[in-house]
Scaffold this motif. Structure first.
Motif, PDB file in Angstrom:
ATOM      1  N   ARG A  21       0.808  -1.216   0.000  1.00  0.00           N
ATOM      2  CA  ARG A  21       0.000   0.000   0.000  1.00  0.00           C
ATOM      3  C   ARG A  21       0.849   1.277   0.000  1.00  0.00           C
ATOM      4  NH1 ARG A  21      -4.231   1.215   3.572  1.00  0.00           N
ATOM      5  NH2 ARG A  21      -3.774   3.295   2.803  1.00  0.00           N
ATOM      6  N   SER A  22       2.132   1.144   0.319  1.00  0.00           N
ATOM      7  CA  SER A  22       3.026   2.298   0.231  1.00  0.00           C
ATOM      8  C   SER A  22       3.030   2.889  -1.174  1.00  0.00           C
ATOM      9  CB  SER A  22       4.460   1.898   0.589  1.00  0.00           C
ATOM     10  OG  SER A  22       4.627   1.872   1.984  1.00  0.00           O
ATOM     11  N   ILE A  24       0.534   3.433  -3.148  1.00  0.00           N
ATOM     12  CA  ILE A  24      -0.729   4.056  -3.596  1.00  0.00           C
ATOM     13  C   ILE A  24      -0.507   5.431  -4.241  1.00  0.00           C
ATOM     14  CG2 ILE A  24      -2.964   5.003  -2.866  1.00  0.00           C
ATOM     15  CD1 ILE A  24      -3.136   2.798  -0.770  1.00  0.00           C
ATOM     16  N   VAL A  25       0.137   6.330  -3.496  1.00  0.00           N
ATOM     17  CA  VAL A  25       0.280   7.705  -4.008  1.00  0.00           C
ATOM     18  C   VAL A  25       1.148   7.743  -5.276  1.00  0.00           C
ATOM     19  CG1 VAL A  25       1.159  10.008  -3.481  1.00  0.00           C
ATOM     20  CG2 VAL A  25      -0.306   8.829  -1.842  1.00  0.00           C
ATOM     21  N   PRO A  26       2.311   7.086  -5.299  1.00  0.00           N
ATOM     22  CA  PRO A  26       3.084   7.073  -6.556  1.00  0.00           C
ATOM     23  C   PRO A  26       2.291   6.491  -7.737  1.00  0.00           C
ATOM     24  CG  PRO A  26       4.468   6.335  -4.743  1.00  0.00           C
ATOM     25  CD  PRO A  26       3.084   6.493  -4.189  1.00  0.00           C
TER      26      PRO A  26
END
Lengths: 166, 439
Positions: A21-22, A24-26
Motif C-alpha cells: 500500500r506504500s 498508492i500515491v506514486p
C-alpha cells in the motif's frame, strides 16, 4: 484500460516496498500523468494492484493537492503567490494569466488546452516570481514572458495536433 | 533546465563544502562525482565501526537542516541497533517551507553526494533500506535521482556487499503528491505507508517506532548531503567552519526584495547584515529594510533593527526567532505587514491537515480576520483577538504546523502593531499607493 507500460511501471514501483500500500500515491501520480486525471478506473486498478479496498485509495486522493478527480487542461499553469513570489509580483503574474486565458483559479479553458491554479510555494523562491507548467519550472517571470510562453505552448500543441491528425 | 552557472550568481564570501561540485559540467553524473572525491567518504566509513561513524557525525556539530536543528549524530544514536526489526533511513526531500529552495540544487547538481550520505547513515544505524521521499512537484529531480541511483547500483555503491564490505543497502525514490504537512517527519512516514499525511503522537519517536513500526531515521536532504564532507575532513575541521554547537556551513536561500537573490553556502553564524548587504547586494531599488524572515515562513519575523545577528540556531533562538530551513526573506519599506501576515496565514490555513482542532480552526479564522482587516473592515479589538487566537494554537497541536502559523503572526502583531493601527485609522491599507498592498 491502462497501458502495458503503465502496468509495468506499477509493478516496478510496488516492488520497492515491503508493504504494497506504500505505492498508492506514486501509482496515482503516474497513472494521472498518463490518463490526465484520477479516473474511477484508475482508483480501481490501484486498489487492486496494492490489495486494498477502493475507499482507501479515495481517502488518499482527497488529501493530496496534486491529484485531480476531473480532467484538467493539457497545460496546467501553477502560479506561486506565496511570500517570496508575492514580494516580487507573483499576484500580478497570476492576474495576467487569468486575464489572458479568461479563466480563474482551478478552471480550464473550453478547448481543454489550459488550466490555471494559484499554488503554494513550489521551491523557486530565488527565481521569483515563478510557476510550473505541469512539471516544468519557469522562473523570473514577467507578463511579457508569460505571453510568450502561452503562445509557445499553443504552437507546440498545434504542431503536435497536425502530426497525429487531431 | 538551466545549468548552474546561469542559475546562480555566486558570491566570493561563500565557503563551498556541499556545493563545491555545483559548477562542474555534468556534475550530476557518477563519473564527475568519482573524479572529485566521490564515494571516498563511504570507503572510509565502511572501514570504521558504525559507532565511530555516529560519534564523528555527533562531534561535527551537524544539526538538522530541515528546520528543527537537532544534533544529527544524536538522532542516529537513538536507533536501537540491537533490535531484530529492519531499520530504515528516510531522506526528507519534501522541501515545502515557503522561501526554501536549497534542496533543489543539492539534488539537481550533486545527487550522488546525497546518495553517499544516505548509504553512510544506513551503515551507521544498521539499516539496509532507504527511501527518498520527494515532493510531487519536484518530478524532474526524482528523474535525476533515479538515474543517479541506477548508476550507483551499476558501480557497486548500492546493492549487495557494497565495495566488498559485506554491507547491503538498497535505495529507492518515493513521490509525494502535494502536501506541506508531509514535510513533518511522522506525517511523512504515514504518507510513505500509503496513508493520508496526518502526524503521529510522539513519543514514540521514529528512531524507535517509525516506518512500518520499525526504527527509522528521517533526515533532510541538506543534512545527509553534509555527511560525506564530515567524514572526509573530520569532525573537528567541519565543526570549526561554524560556531560552537553549530557545525559547518549552511545553504541560505536569499529571496524577496534583494538585488541578488540566490542560494549561497555560507558558514554557520555568518552575520545577517552582511548576508543582506554584501552577499545579496542590498535591497532592490535602494529601498530601506523593514523586516526579515530569517528561516522560512514559520519563523518569527525580525525587524530591521535586529539584523546584527550571527545566523546560527542558538543566536537566533536568543533573539526569539529561529534559523529554520535557511529561507531568508528580505522585506522592504513599501510592504504591508498586515498583508504579509495574511499571506502567511493563508498558506497555513491551506496546508493544515485538519487533524488538530486549534490549528485547523485557528489558521482559518486568522486568515479571515486578516483579510477583513487588511481590506479596511477591521475592528479595534481584532489585533488582540488575533494574538489570543495565536497563543491558543501554540503547543496545542501534534505537529509543529500550529506553532509555525502562530509564531510569525505573534511577531508581526507585536513588532508592527502600528501598521494595524494605521489600517484602522485610515479604513484601508496605507500601502495601497505603492501597488504592493492591495489584494
Amino acid at each position: 484500460m491502462l497501458s502495458e507500460s503503465l502496468k509495468a511501471k506499477f509493478e516496478e514501483i510496488i516492488a520497492r516496498y515491503p508493504l504494497k500500500r506504500s505505492a498508492i500515491v506514486p501509482l496515482l501520480m503516474f497513472g494521472q500523468d498518463e490518463i490526465g486525471y484520477v479516473s474511477d478506473e484508475l482508483i480501481e486498478e490501484v486498489a487492486r494492484a496494492v490489495g486494498v479496498p477502493a475507499i482507501e485509495v479515495i481517502e488518499d486522493v482527497g488529501y493530496y493537492s496534486m491529484l485531480h478527480r476531473q480532467p484538467i487542461g493539457k497545460y496546467n499553469l501553477q502560479v506561486c503567490t506565496n511570500v517570496s513570489c508575492m514580494l516580487r509580483g507573483g499576484e500580478a503574474i497570476f492576474a495576467h494569466c487569468s486575464k489572458r486565458l479568461g479563466i480563474g483559479h482551478k478552471q480550464t479553458t473550453p478547448d481543454g488546452l489550459f488550466s490555471l491554479e494559484e499554488v503554494e510555494c513550489i521551491g523557486a523562491c530565488c527565481g521569483a516570481p515563478a510557476m510550473q507548467v505541469n512539471y516544468d519550472y519557469y522562473e523570473n517571470l514577467t507578463p511579457a514572458k508569460v505571453d510568450q510562453l502561452i503562445d509557445q505552448l499553443r504552437e507546440a500543441h498545434r504542431n503536435l495536433g497536425s502530426g497525429t491528425g487531431e | 533546465m538551466p545549468d548552474y552557472q546561469s542559475y546562480a550568481q555566486g558570491s566570493p564570501l561563500e565557503v563551498k563544502v556541499i556545493s563545491k561540485r555545483f559548477g562542474l559540467p555534468n556534475s550530476a553524473s557518477i563519473d564527475v562525482f568519482l573524479a572529485h572525491e566521490g564515494y571516498q567518504a563511504l570507503v572510509k566509513a565502511l572501514k570504521m565501526t558504525p559507532e565511530e561513524v555516529i560519534n564523528e557525525v555527533k562531534n561535527s556539530g551537524l544539526r538538522g537542516r530541515g528546520g528543527a536543528g537537532f544534533n544529527t549524530g544524536m538522532k542516529w544514536s537513538f536507533v536501537p541497533r540491537q533490535s531484530p526489526k529492519p531499520k530504515y533511513v528516510v531522506c526528507n526531500a519534501d522541501e515545502s517551507e515557503p522561501a526554501t529552495c536549497k534542496d533543489r540544487p543539492l539534488m539537481e547538481y550533486d545527487p550522488h553526494q546525497l546518495i553517499e550520505g544516505i548509504i553512510i547513515a544506513g551503515y551507521a544505524i544498521g539499516s539496509h533500506q532507504g527511501y527518498i521521499y520527494i515532493r510531487g512537484e519536484y518530478r524532474y529531480l526524482m528523474e535525476i535521482l533515479d538515474r543517479a541511483i541506477a548508476e550507483a547500483y551499476q558501480r557497486g555503491y548500492l546493492g549487495k556487499n557494497i565495495l566488498g564490505s559485506g554491507f547491503d543497502f538498497d535505495l529507492a525514490t518515493h513521490t509525494g503528491a502535494g502536501a506541506y504537512e508531509c514535510g513533518e517527519e511522522t506525517a511523512l512516514l504515514n504518507s510513505l505507508e500509503g496513508l493520508r499525511g496526518y502526524p503521529r503522537v510522539k513519543p514514540p519517536f521514529p528512531a524507535v517506532v517509525g516506518l512500518y513500526g520499525c526504527p527509522t531515521v528521517v533526515n533532510n536532504v541538506e543534512t545527509l548531503s553534509n555527511v560525506p564532507a564530515i567524514l572526509l575532513m573530520g569532525a573537528e575541521a567541519y565543526a570549526k567552519l561554524g560556531t560552537p554547537k553549530n557545525g559547518g556551513t549552511r545553504l541560505f536561500c536569499l529571496s524577496g526584495h534583494i538585488n541578488r537573490p540566490g542560494v549561497y553556502e555560507l558558514p554557520m553564524g555568518f552575520p545577517l547584515r552582511r548576508m543582506i548587504e554584501e552577499v545579496g547586494g542590498g535591497l532592490r531599488g535602494g529601498k530601506k529594510l523593514k523586516a526579515v524572515i530569517p528561516g522560512g515562513s514559520s519563523c518569527p519575523v525580525l525587524s530591521a533593527d535586529q539584523i546584527d545577528v550571527p545566523m546560527d540556531f542558538d543566536s537566533l533562538a536568543k533573539i526569539g526567532s529561529m534559523l529554520g530551513s535557511g529561507g531568508v526573506v528580505v522585506i522592504d519599506e513599501d510592504t504591508c505587514m498586515v498583508k504579509l501576515a495574511w499571506r502567511i496565514m493563508k498558506f497555513y490555513a491551506h496546508e493544515s491537515c485538519g487533524w488538530c482542532i486549534p490549528c485547523r480552526e485557528g489558521t482559518a479564522w486568522l486568515q479571515a480576520l486578516l483579510a477583513r482587516f487588511h481590506s479596511g473592515g477591521g475592528l479595534p479589538q481584532d489585533p488582540d483577538t488575533a494574538l489570543d487566537a495565536s497563543y491558543n494554537m501554540l503547543g496545542k497541536t501534534l505537529c509543529p504546523l500550529g506553532d509555525a502559523a502562530a509564531l510569525p503572526m505573534i511577531s508581526i502583531l507585536k513588532k508592527f502593531h502600528h501598521e494595524f493601527e494605521e489600517h484602522l485609522k485610515l479604513g484601508k491599507c496605507p500601502f495601497e499607493k505603492n501597488g504592493t498592498g492591495a489584494f
